[in-house]
Design a protein around this motif. Structure first.
Motif, PDB file in Angstrom:
ATOM      1  N   UNK A 239       0.852  -1.197   0.000  1.00  0.00           N
ATOM      2  CA  UNK A 239       0.000   0.000   0.000  1.00  0.00           C
ATOM      3  C   UNK A 239       0.886   1.245   0.000  1.00  0.00           C
ATOM      4  N   UNK A 240       0.586   2.210  -0.832  1.00  0.00           N
ATOM      5  CA  UNK A 240       1.437   3.399  -0.970  1.00  0.00           C
ATOM      6  C   UNK A 240       0.575   4.654  -0.974  1.00  0.00           C
ATOM      7  N   UNK A 241       0.958   5.608  -0.144  1.00  0.00           N
ATOM      8  CA  UNK A 241       0.297   6.911  -0.141  1.00  0.00           C
ATOM      9  C   UNK A 241       1.019   7.811  -1.133  1.00  0.00           C
ATOM     10  N   UNK A 242       0.307   8.300  -2.129  1.00  0.00           N
ATOM     11  CA  UNK A 242       0.907   9.094  -3.200  1.00  0.00           C
ATOM     12  C   UNK A 242       0.365  10.520  -3.136  1.00  0.00           C
ATOM     13  N   UNK A 243       1.258  11.501  -3.265  1.00  0.00           N
ATOM     14  CA  UNK A 243       0.844  12.891  -3.147  1.00  0.00           C
ATOM     15  C   UNK A 243       1.542  13.751  -4.194  1.00  0.00           C
ATOM     16  N   UNK A 244       0.769  14.519  -4.937  1.00  0.00           N
ATOM     17  CA  UNK A 244       1.331  15.488  -5.865  1.00  0.00           C
ATOM     18  C   UNK A 244       1.732  16.732  -5.087  1.00  0.00           C
ATOM     19  N   UNK A 245       2.982  17.180  -5.275  1.00  0.00           N
ATOM     20  CA  UNK A 245       3.487  18.313  -4.507  1.00  0.00           C
ATOM     21  C   UNK A 245       3.621  19.588  -5.325  1.00  0.00           C
ATOM     22  N   UNK A 246       4.100  19.461  -6.569  1.00  0.00           N
ATOM     23  CA  UNK A 246       4.415  20.641  -7.379  1.00  0.00           C
ATOM     24  C   UNK A 246       3.833  20.467  -8.777  1.00  0.00           C
TER      25      UNK A 246
ATOM     26  N   UNK B   8       5.979  -0.883   3.836  1.00  0.00           N
ATOM     27  CA  UNK B   8       6.620  -2.185   3.690  1.00  0.00           C
ATOM     28  C   UNK B   8       6.035  -3.162   4.708  1.00  0.00           C
ATOM     29  N   UNK B   9       5.442  -4.246   4.210  1.00  0.00           N
ATOM     30  CA  UNK B   9       4.806  -5.220   5.085  1.00  0.00           C
ATOM     31  C   UNK B   9       3.337  -4.936   5.317  1.00  0.00           C
ATOM     32  N   UNK B  10       2.809  -3.879   4.683  1.00  0.00           N
ATOM     33  CA  UNK B  10       1.405  -3.533   4.856  1.00  0.00           C
ATOM     34  C   UNK B  10       1.218  -2.388   5.824  1.00  0.00           C
ATOM     35  N   UNK B  11      -0.006  -1.883   5.934  1.00  0.00           N
ATOM     36  CA  UNK B  11      -0.306  -0.790   6.853  1.00  0.00           C
ATOM     37  C   UNK B  11       0.010  -1.195   8.291  1.00  0.00           C
ATOM     38  N   UNK B  12       0.414  -0.234   9.134  1.00  0.00           N
ATOM     39  CA  UNK B  12       0.844  -0.582  10.498  1.00  0.00           C
ATOM     40  C   UNK B  12      -0.243  -1.154  11.383  1.00  0.00           C
ATOM     41  N   UNK B  13      -1.498  -1.055  10.939  1.00  0.00           N
ATOM     42  CA  UNK B  13      -2.590  -1.574  11.752  1.00  0.00           C
ATOM     43  C   UNK B  13      -3.589  -2.284  10.862  1.00  0.00           C
ATOM     44  N   UNK B  14      -4.019  -3.471  11.280  1.00  0.00           N
ATOM     45  CA  UNK B  14      -5.022  -4.250  10.568  1.00  0.00           C
ATOM     46  C   UNK B  14      -6.246  -4.352  11.459  1.00  0.00           C
TER      47      UNK B  14
ATOM     48  N   UNK C 238      -8.288  -3.568  14.396  1.00  0.00           N
ATOM     49  CA  UNK C 238      -7.956  -3.010  15.718  1.00  0.00           C
ATOM     50  C   UNK C 238      -6.624  -3.534  16.219  1.00  0.00           C
ATOM     51  N   UNK C 239      -5.956  -4.377  15.449  1.00  0.00           N
ATOM     52  CA  UNK C 239      -4.701  -4.997  15.891  1.00  0.00           C
ATOM     53  C   UNK C 239      -3.526  -4.404  15.131  1.00  0.00           C
ATOM     54  N   UNK C 240      -2.375  -4.330  15.807  1.00  0.00           N
ATOM     55  CA  UNK C 240      -1.153  -3.866  15.160  1.00  0.00           C
ATOM     56  C   UNK C 240      -0.667  -4.925  14.170  1.00  0.00           C
ATOM     57  N   UNK C 241      -0.124  -4.468  13.053  1.00  0.00           N
ATOM     58  CA  UNK C 241       0.403  -5.365  12.030  1.00  0.00           C
ATOM     59  C   UNK C 241       1.858  -5.675  12.344  1.00  0.00           C
ATOM     60  N   UNK C 242       2.129  -6.889  12.797  1.00  0.00           N
ATOM     61  CA  UNK C 242       3.489  -7.267  13.213  1.00  0.00           C
ATOM     62  C   UNK C 242       4.450  -7.353  12.041  1.00  0.00           C
ATOM     63  N   UNK C 243       3.930  -7.408  10.800  1.00  0.00           N
ATOM     64  CA  UNK C 243       4.811  -7.509   9.631  1.00  0.00           C
ATOM     65  C   UNK C 243       5.209  -6.138   9.079  1.00  0.00           C
ATOM     66  N   UNK C 244       4.628  -5.069   9.614  1.00  0.00           N
ATOM     67  CA  UNK C 244       4.971  -3.729   9.135  1.00  0.00           C
ATOM     68  C   UNK C 244       6.419  -3.406   9.488  1.00  0.00           C
ATOM     69  N   UNK C 245       7.212  -2.999   8.471  1.00  0.00           N
ATOM     70  CA  UNK C 245       8.640  -2.771   8.660  1.00  0.00           C
ATOM     71  C   UNK C 245       9.050  -1.308   8.502  1.00  0.00           C
TER      72      UNK C 245
ATOM     73  N   UNK D 186      -8.631   3.022   5.910  1.00  0.00           N
ATOM     74  CA  UNK D 186      -7.252   2.731   5.498  1.00  0.00           C
ATOM     75  C   UNK D 186      -6.543   3.998   5.040  1.00  0.00           C
ATOM     76  N   UNK D 187      -7.255   4.842   4.295  1.00  0.00           N
ATOM     77  CA  UNK D 187      -6.676   6.109   3.860  1.00  0.00           C
ATOM     78  C   UNK D 187      -6.306   6.970   5.063  1.00  0.00           C
ATOM     79  N   UNK D 188      -7.209   7.085   6.031  1.00  0.00           N
ATOM     80  CA  UNK D 188      -6.951   7.906   7.214  1.00  0.00           C
ATOM     81  C   UNK D 188      -5.757   7.376   7.998  1.00  0.00           C
ATOM     82  N   UNK D 189      -5.670   6.048   8.141  1.00  0.00           N
ATOM     83  CA  UNK D 189      -4.558   5.451   8.869  1.00  0.00           C
ATOM     84  C   UNK D 189      -3.243   5.711   8.144  1.00  0.00           C
TER      85      UNK D 189
END
Length: 456
Positions: free
Chosen positions: A79-86, A100-106, A108-115, A258-261
């Motif tokens: 999952x990647x957050x993309x933002x146009x700046x200029x 990397x490893x997915x969003x930090x939270x899945x 209500x639980x923390x994602x242990x694979x998030x790196x 997911x977007x908000x997180x």
């Protein structure tokens, strides 16, 4: 089109586009030679959460890994957050953050694979009203992986995957593909839309027409996340010569949990980059204190309609020293900083000049940003801030550049403060009570108020 290997030919990344001139802003951006601390703020189609899932057959994956080109797949397969700046007249620049490893939270639980987060850069432009996107990431020190993706028509994209040396810009490996949007039948059967087996020549010109409509609404072609939403989401097949094709599915989100997180996680990470963790904690604590204060103020508010719903119906334009002094007498019960003589009736903040109070009322309580950048439509509360933004972001004139990290500033004093606080790591402001040291006077002031209940 089958896979075309061009490993070892050594062309320059400048050959990917005419906007990538040597030592130009777009090229230095793509090659991670220039830096900008970007803290995303949602706007009109300026930011999107992209979720791309690749399926790579085993034999195909082994062939790709030999050339290291597949390193970019590992970045984009998150999952990647993309933002146009200029936005410039002939190109746009943006940042991305791959989780990397997915969003930090899945849930209500923390994602242990998030790196952690992997930084992505992108340069976008149009050729004959068809979009071209170049995505890049520094996959290991001195090595940039990139993908150049260009529209062909409603169904096909032409892509180049490659690796380049960061310093020289030499492409050390590249592969070319003709990506194919899956037909409805292959989507229904959940299989790759391999042209060797699927002869369904389904037309996708309606999708192309929708993108043309977006461009027709613009003064000149400008890449936005709205265009991305109309172009890239869906399931795609990437033929890889005689091997089994790679497939991927892309989705885009501009709202939702997911977007908000993702947005919260990136803003926290980028704020930590701008300010060390302790400083970031102070800013968060200050924000919480301000929230508590306004909640208490709302609870203690009178029945005056001027303060209903937490908004002020105060005419700051007609305030005089006489009326402001009267407001100060009526506001003695409100907590406020000492030393000022002009007081805001809503929040109790005090100022030394009437002009400063007017500006505070318009910008903070009125939420007005009357000054708009003619290049990228970003808005500002003060004309001076707008002029500085144009010089730093668009024109590059009368700016001050850091010789260490190449960051650009609109004032010499800001450059000097940057060098002292970031590169020299000086802390010249000491608390006389606990002897804690801080980089800026404002940090010390916040510390005294929050920790010791004192004013400077």
């Amino acid at each position: 089109m089958a896979l075309v290997g061009t490993e070892g030919l050594g062309p320059s990344v400048c050959t990917l586009s005419s906007v990538l001139e040597w030592n130009s802003i777009p090229l230095n951006w793509m090659m991670f030679k220039s830096d900008k601390q970007a803290v995303p703020h949602p706007g009109d189609w300026s930011i999107m959460l992209m979720d791309t899932i690749f399926k790579v057959p085993v034999a195909t994956g082994m062939a790709l890994q030999k050339s290291e080109v597949a390193r970019m797949i590992s970045v984009l397969n998150q999952p990647s957050l993309m933002m146009t700046e200029v936005h410039e007249r002939n190109y746009s620049l943006g940042s991305g953050w791959a989780f990397v490893g997915g969003l930090p939270q899945l849930g209500v639980k923390a994602n242990s694979t998030f790196q952690g987060l992997q930084r992505i850069r992108f340069v976008t432009f149009f050729e004959n009203r068809k979009a071209v996107v170049i995505l890049s990431s520094e996959v290991r020190p001195g090595v940039i992986a990139f993908i150049r993706l260009a529209e062909v028509n409603g169904r096909y994209n032409y892509s180049i995957w490659g690796l380049a040396e960061k310093d020289s810009g030499t492409i050390t490996a590249s592969q070319e593909h003709l990506d194919r949007r899956n037909c409805d039948m292959c989507n229904l059967m959940d299989i790759a839309c391999d042209p060797r087996g699927c002869n369904n020549e389904q037309s996708f010109e309606d999708l192309r027409a929708s993108r043309e409509q977006i461009l027709d609404q613009m003064e000149y072609p400008m890449y936005t996340m709205e265009y991305t939403k109309a172009w890239l989401p869906g399931k795609w097949t990437v033929p890889v010569g005689p091997l089994e094709p790679v497939t991927f599915r892309t989705s885009g989100y501009i709202s939702g949990a997911s977007f908000d997180l993702a947005l919260l996680s990136v803003r926290q990470d980028e704020s930590t980059r701008v300010h060390p963790p302790r400083s970031t904690f102070r800013f968060v604590k200050l924000g919480m204190n301000e929230m508590d204060y306004f909640l208490n103020l709302e609870g203690a508010a009178t029945t005056e309609t001027a303060r209903s719903n937490g908004t002020a119906q105060i005419s700051y334009e007609k305030q005089t020293d006489e009326t402001l002094d009267h407001v100060q007498e009526d506001s003695k019960g409100l907590p406020r900083p000492k030393g000022g003589t002009k007081v805001c009736e809503l929040c109790g903040m005090s100022f030394r000049r009437v002009h400063d109070l007017k500006r505070h009322g318009v910008a903070i309580h009125g939420k007005r940003k009357d000054y708009t950048c003619r290049y990228c439509q970003q808005t500002f509360t003060q004309n001076g801030h707008l002029n500085e933004h144009i010089r730093v972001t668009h024109s590059g004139r009368n700016v001050f550049k850091c010789e260490i990290c190449l960051s650009v500033f609109g004032a010499k004093s800001k450059l000097q403060r940057h060098v002292v606080t970031v590169h020299e790591n000086r802390r010249n402001f000491e608390c006389g009570i606990c002897h804690g040291k801080y980089k800026e006077k404002s940090y010390l002031k916040q510390h005294l108020q929050a920790v010791h209940g004192k004013e400077m």
